[in-house]
Design an enzyme around this catalytic site. Structure first.
Site, PDB file in Angstrom:
ATOM      1  N   GLY A   1       5.012  -1.337   7.301  1.00  0.00           N
ATOM      2  CA  GLY A   1       4.148  -0.707   6.316  1.00  0.00           C
ATOM      3  C   GLY A   1       2.837  -0.237   6.938  1.00  0.00           C
ATOM      4  O   GLY A   1       2.745  -0.018   8.151  1.00  0.00           O
ATOM      5  N   SER A   2       1.803  -0.171   6.078  1.00  0.00           N
ATOM      6  CA  SER A   2       0.550   0.485   6.481  1.00  0.00           C
ATOM      7  C   SER A   2      -0.224  -0.242   7.568  1.00  0.00           C
ATOM      8  O   SER A   2      -1.226   0.283   8.050  1.00  0.00           O
ATOM      9  CB  SER A   2      -0.351   0.607   5.261  1.00  0.00           C
ATOM     10  OG  SER A   2       0.342   1.259   4.225  1.00  0.00           O
ATOM     11  N   THR A   3       0.188  -1.424   7.945  1.00  0.00           N
ATOM     12  CA  THR A   3      -0.560  -2.145   8.971  1.00  0.00           C
ATOM     13  C   THR A   3      -0.671  -1.349  10.265  1.00  0.00           C
ATOM     14  O   THR A   3      -1.596  -1.566  11.027  1.00  0.00           O
ATOM     15  CB  THR A   3       0.118  -3.493   9.286  1.00  0.00           C
ATOM     16  OG1 THR A   3       1.504  -3.271   9.474  1.00  0.00           O
ATOM     17  CG2 THR A   3      -0.100  -4.492   8.175  1.00  0.00           C
TER      18      THR A   3
END
Lengths: 389, 715
Positions: B393-395
């Site tokens: 994900g956005s990490t």
């Protein structure tokens, strides 16, 4: 003629020598043994029993043996067959082989040992009869004879391989080979056949060493089945099992050097040294001199039996003697050969010297045949083929 | 007679041929005998003399493992045994004498145990040995005539009466029990007389008197002991037992290193990775024996030494707390929404020092739904932190922003307008809501997808035109991977474990999917890879190798004290990312806003703490296939909730990554944030406690060195 004249005194003294060697060697062997049983006493008992059997066998004439031969052979085959199907309670599997009948009160007997004698009797008869019927030999009649001989020999071999006892089966081949040579089969057949056997054997042997993959791939034989051959060639690489036996035997015999370490001076522990590896004990304690002496006694025995065969005026007796000679030769050569790394290890005892009931009795029976041949050699003093003493 | 003549014609010749062959065979025997006995006789004798010198390798204990503060994590527990190896031809009386001697040093049990061990037959055999003459007379010649030796012996034992047995005093039971064990030994094979409950005194006194006790030997072996039980066991790994010995597959390798076949070796985890250090060197003793196998001389060829110890980077106290936190949060989340969370089963955490790569704690808990045989509800599956790969994900947006800035397609502070992108051939692409104008920093703070997509499209050499398809120049995807790899995403982290997963990297997708990579929605990574990625940003661009072992120390005789340091496992910088420091600072600022500024996706929970965290949240959509009762398959949307970060933001001392895959969609879970808060609290709480009270159970020496080491790394 008197008994003294008819009795084979030379053979008697040769046997006495072997008996003495046997007792001394077994005594030495059990000093470093894990068993508490006194095998010397037991061996003496077997020898005494064997002497009675010899005495009995001596009274029977060779022509009677010839007449009986098929019957005892047939009986022997039945016993071998029974061994294959017998339950484990009377025919236990010992060391992976089902070769013994357990008889309550008597102990264990190994039928394949006695069958050797019966096979010799039948083979001799087959050869004599064949030669009588085919006075004019051709390659064809010789070929027929060869087939007969092989038939008689391979029947018990098949049953013995069921046990399986490869070593004893080989002895039968030894007997057969000796008899084929003297049976009068033309060299035109003998040479190609022996050559073929040699070539096949050599090829397999080469493949075992150089390309075991091929054997595995095309014959489905696994490498471990050649374990004893690898162990023979490179005992230090295969130290468990047979390799270990060979290393110990070579150490024992080798360290005996020229004159040996003396009676009771053995240092190397060899498992089963009182049976199959008795020669290692002799080699260690009595050295090269003692070991050669033992071989010499065997050679005298064989020389004597050959002389007996040559002088026999009844051809059946001659063949029987040759059969006995072949058997003893094979035993001696294979047994001593394996202790000095000349041959791979097989479970074959040294005749007359190794401890072992069935094997000793069977060998003594073979000697009984020789005594009988001599005893009933009535006209040998006047025979046309008499080699003067 | 005529027939005979014919026979005679071939027989003598053939017999002479046979005889000649036999002669040759016998001659070859004698020749070979000559070779063996005369040519090589001396060699054989030498060989006998040599092989009677037996060299024994006595195993030494493996090295221990300690946590970073010197607390023992893996210890050794000695196992002693006393064995008897009978020489050949040993007699019952010899064994009785030996048993009498041994009885002075060892005990086979207390009164009740002895009564159980010593049976009537043992007593009779003992009585028989002492009174052989007398007992023999009780059996007549006629009776034994037909009996074998064994049967005769049995008959004689039968003639021993109850009274006679009872006359044996109880004091003798000790030695009868010992003799019973001695009798069971077969020649030349070691037999264990006693191995359980041997006291140190028994062991030592027998060891001292070995020369009076022929055939007796003492051996010691060790078992691994784990004071913290299951904690961190996934990484510690295990060793083979003596029966398994060295692994068959690598037999030659181990044998070449002087291992014996029954040596115990590490078969997984650190035990395997550091086998060569932990194993130590075996003591080598040469026993010279005479031919009766009595030892006449012993010589220590090589002094053995215990294996070196490992000091791990792990803080076992923190590790325990993190395990508890993950376990608790996982259970709570599943209990909160059991049905929607039916695919939620794992949660993983890695905490490490971003400057040195020292792993402080690594946790992974597995929720066990299939509990038939009373297995625990939550099981330690921490190995998944380096083995399981999940969509992050956005990490990963930190890496994307750095790439965009470095490539020059975005300028620091440049604003783009976050709105729904309509690209032909793919689904509409947007952030979780339309965020309006966002810059590099606020794109991270608010987690803008659109900023990342647009950056990707620019790098691909295309321009966004609504409702048009995308067309990237060749090599774009490779460029994306190249930049991500610099952070360790998609390549090995280099952790000191026997194996790790390196992520799932897709092959050559279309442009619409390529840009999904930039928001962590295409390739999968391990929790450890994410920790390395965020550490790289935290320490200004240096990608360091995460490691579990900090120091190798020589064994110390003092159980309380650690031995001297043999080797420091230094920080290994694997690479420096290409981006300029100025760009890294922008991303760090964005990461700081995520936690510390209104509108940040992790803002709100950290007002009361003083450790100033920074980082990035992540939510990845992950589709799970559910199989119905009738075998029909249904695709269910779940979410991987993730978090990476470090603290404090201006001088990071701890970096972390949290991955919780397959949380139910629409359950509005904050498990990633909750775990993050808890583990950071735990870390800084421990730090505070220690600054006040010091470390419990901590070795003073180590403390000082520890401080020094840390200082070095600060630079």
């Amino acid at each position: 003629m008197t008994f003294e004249e008819r009795f084979d005194w030379r053979l008697f003294f040769i046997m006495l020598a072997l008996f003495t060697i046997s007792c001394v060697a077994i005594y030495s062997a059990i000093q470093t043994n894990q068993y508490s049983d006194n095998y010397v006493l037991r061996q003496i008992m077997w020898y005494i029993l064997g002497s009675f059997i010899i005495a009995g066998m001596m009274m029977i004439e060779p022509i009677q043996y010839k007449g009986l031969s098929w019957y005892v052979y047939g009986a022997g085959m039945l016993v071998l067959l029974a061994l294959v199907v017998a339950p484990a309670s009377i025919a236990p599997v010992i060391n992976g082989q089902k070769s013994w009948f357990l008889l309550p009160g008597i102990g264990s007997i190994q039928p394949s040992e006695f069958m050797k004698i019966f096979t010799i009797l039948v083979l001799s008869r087959v050869i004599v009869n064949h030669n009588k019927e085919n006075q004019f030999k051709t390659t064809k009649t010789d070929f027929v004879l060869l087939m007969k001989i092989m038939g008689v020999t391979f029947a018990p071999i098949m049953l013995i391989m069921q046990q399986p006892d490869f070593g004893t089966a080989l002895v039968y081949l030894g007997i057969m080979s000796g008899l084929i040579i003297v049976a009068g089969v033309t060299w035109k057949l003998i040479l190609p056949i022996y050559g073929l056997i040699g070539a096949v054997g050599g090829t397999v042997f080469y493949l075992v060493i150089q390309a075991p993959d091929v054997l595995r791939k095309y014959l489905g034989i696994q490498e471990y089945q050649f374990g004893r051959i690898y162990a023979w060639l490179e005992p230090y690489k295969y130290q468990s099992g047979e390799g270990y036996h060979l290393i110990k035997s070579l150490q024992a015999i080798g360290s005996g050097m020229l004159t040996g370490k003396g009676f009771g001076g053995g240092e190397v522990y060899i498992p089963e040294s009182h049976t199959d590896f008795i020669f290692s004990v002799i080699g260690e304690e009595f050295g090269f001199v003692g070991a050669c002496l033992v071989i010499l006694v065997f050679f005298l025995l064989i020389y004597h039996l050959i002389q007996l065969a040559i002088r026999a005026n009844y051809s059946y007796s001659a063949y029987v003697c040759v059969g006995v000679v072949s058997m003893i030769t094979f035993h001696v050569f294979q047994n001593i050969g394996m202790t000095v790394q000349l041959l791979p290890i097989t479970g074959i005892p040294l005749p007359f010297i190794s401890y072992g009931g069935s094997s000793l009795l069977a060998n003594l029976m073979a000697i009984g045949l020789a005594f009988a041949v001599h005893y009933h050699q009535r006209e040998f003093m006047f025979g046309d083929n008499n080699l003067q003493d | 007679m005529g027939k005979n003549k014919k026979k005679k014609s071939h027989l003598p010749l053939r017999m002479n041929i046979l005889f000649f062959v036999i002669f040759l065979l016998f001659a070859s025997l004698i020749l070979q005998l000559g070779v063996v006995q005369i040519l090589y006789g001396e060699d054989a004798q030498e060989e006998i003399n040599r092989t009677e010198n037996t060299t024994i390798h006595t195993p030494v204990p493996r090295g221990k493992m300690f946590d970073r503060y010197g607390r023992v994590i893996v210890d050794n527990e000695p196992l002693y045994s006393i064995t008897y190896t009978p020489p050949k031809g040993v007699q019952p009386m010899d064994r009785l004498a030996l048993a009498e001697d041994l009885a002075e040093f060892i005990s086979m049990g207390d009164e009740e145990e002895l009564k159980k061990i010593v049976r009537e037959r043992d007593l009779k055999e003992y009585f028989y040995l002492l009174n052989e003459e007398e007992v023999r007379e009780r059996v007549s010649q006629e009776e034994t005539e037909d009996l074998s030796g064994g049967e005769e012996y049995q008959l004689m034992l039968d003639r021993i009466t109850e009274e006679e047995i009872d006359s044996i005093p109880f004091e003798k039971y000790q030695l009868i029990a010992i003799k019973k064990e001695l009798d069971q030994a077969s020649a030349l094979a070691p037999h264990i007389i006693k191995n359980e409950d041997i006291t140190i005194e028994e062991y030592a006194s027998v060891a001292e008197h070995l020369n009076q006790l022929p055939g007796i030997n003492v051996t010691s072996d060790w078992n691994r002991k784990y004071p913290y039980e299951g904690t961190f066991r996934n990484y510690i790994g295990s060793i083979t037992n003596a029966e398994q010995g060295i692994p068959r597959a690598n037999q030659d390798y181990y044998l070449s290193l002087d291992y014996s076949r029954n040596d115990r070796v590490g078969k997984s985890g650190l035990e395997e990775k550091y086998e060569s250090i932990l194993r130590g060197s075996k003591e080598k003793i040469r026993y010279e024996t005479d031919k009766r196998n009595n030892i006449v001389n012993t010589e220590v060829v090589r002094e053995g030494s215990r294996g070196d110890d490992l000091v791990l980077s792990i803080d076992i106290e923190l590790q325990q707390q993190v395990d508890e936190i993950v376990k608790k949060r996982l259970k709570e989340e599943i209990a909160r929404q059991p049905y929607k969370n039916r695919f939620l089963e794992d949660a993983m955490v890695v905490m490490m020092d971003p400057n040195t790569g020292e792993v402080l704690a690594v946790s992974g808990m597995y929720y066990n739904r299939d509990r038939e045989s009373g297995e625990p509800e939550v099981v330690d599956h921490s190995y998944k932190a380096i083995q399981a790969q999940h969509l992050p994900g956005s990490t990963v947006k930190g890496a994307t922003v750095l790439m965009a800035l470095q490539e020059g397609v975005m300028k620091p502070g440049e604003t783009i307008y976050d709105r729904t992108l309509r690209i032909k051939g793919t689904k509409d692409k947007s952030s979780y809501r339309n965020l309006g104008p966002v810059s590099d920093v606020t794109a991270l703070q608010k987690s803008s997808n659109v900023y990342m997509f647009l950056a990707g499209i620019r790098i691909g050499g295309d321009t966004y035109i609504p409702n048009e398809p995308l067309g990237f120049k060749s090599g774009t995807y490779e460029k994306f991977l190249y930049y991500f790899n610099q952070f360790g995403l998609g390549v090995s982290t280099g952790i000191d474990m026997p194996s790790e997963a390196v992520g799932v990297v897709g092959q050559n997708p279309g442009p619409g999917t390529q840009i999904d990579l930039l928001i962590g929605q295409y390739n999968s990574y391990t929790t450890m890879q994410l920790a390395q990625y965020v550490s790289t940003i935290a320490n200004d661009g240096y990608r360091v190798r995460p490691h579990l072992v900090k120091e190798i120390r020589e064994p110390s005789n003092d159980t309380e004290q650690l031995g001297p340091v043999r080797e420091n496992i230094n920080t290994t910088v694997l690479n420096r990312i290409e981006m300029d420091q100025e760009y890294i600072d922008r991303v760090k600022l964005g990461f700081q806003y995520v936690f510390q500024k209104q509108g940040g996706t992790a803002y709100g929970s950290y007002n009361d703490v003083d450790y100033s965290p920074a980082g990035k949240t992540g939510t990845a959509e992950n589709i799970v296939v559910e199989e119905g009762i009738n075998g029909e398959k249904e695709l269910i949307d779940t979410e991987n909730l993730t978090m990476v970060g470090y603290a404090p933001h201006d001088n990071p001392e701890v970096a972390f990554s949290v991955v919780v895959p397959n949380v139910g969609k629409g359950v509005s879970s904050s498990i990633n944030k909750d775990i993050t808060k808890d583990i950071l609290d735990a870390y800084f709480e421990l730090k505070k406690e220690r600054s006040e009270k010091g470390i419990e159970d901590v070795n003073e020496n180590l403390n000082e060195e520890e401080a020094e080491v840390s200082d070095n790394y600060e630079e």
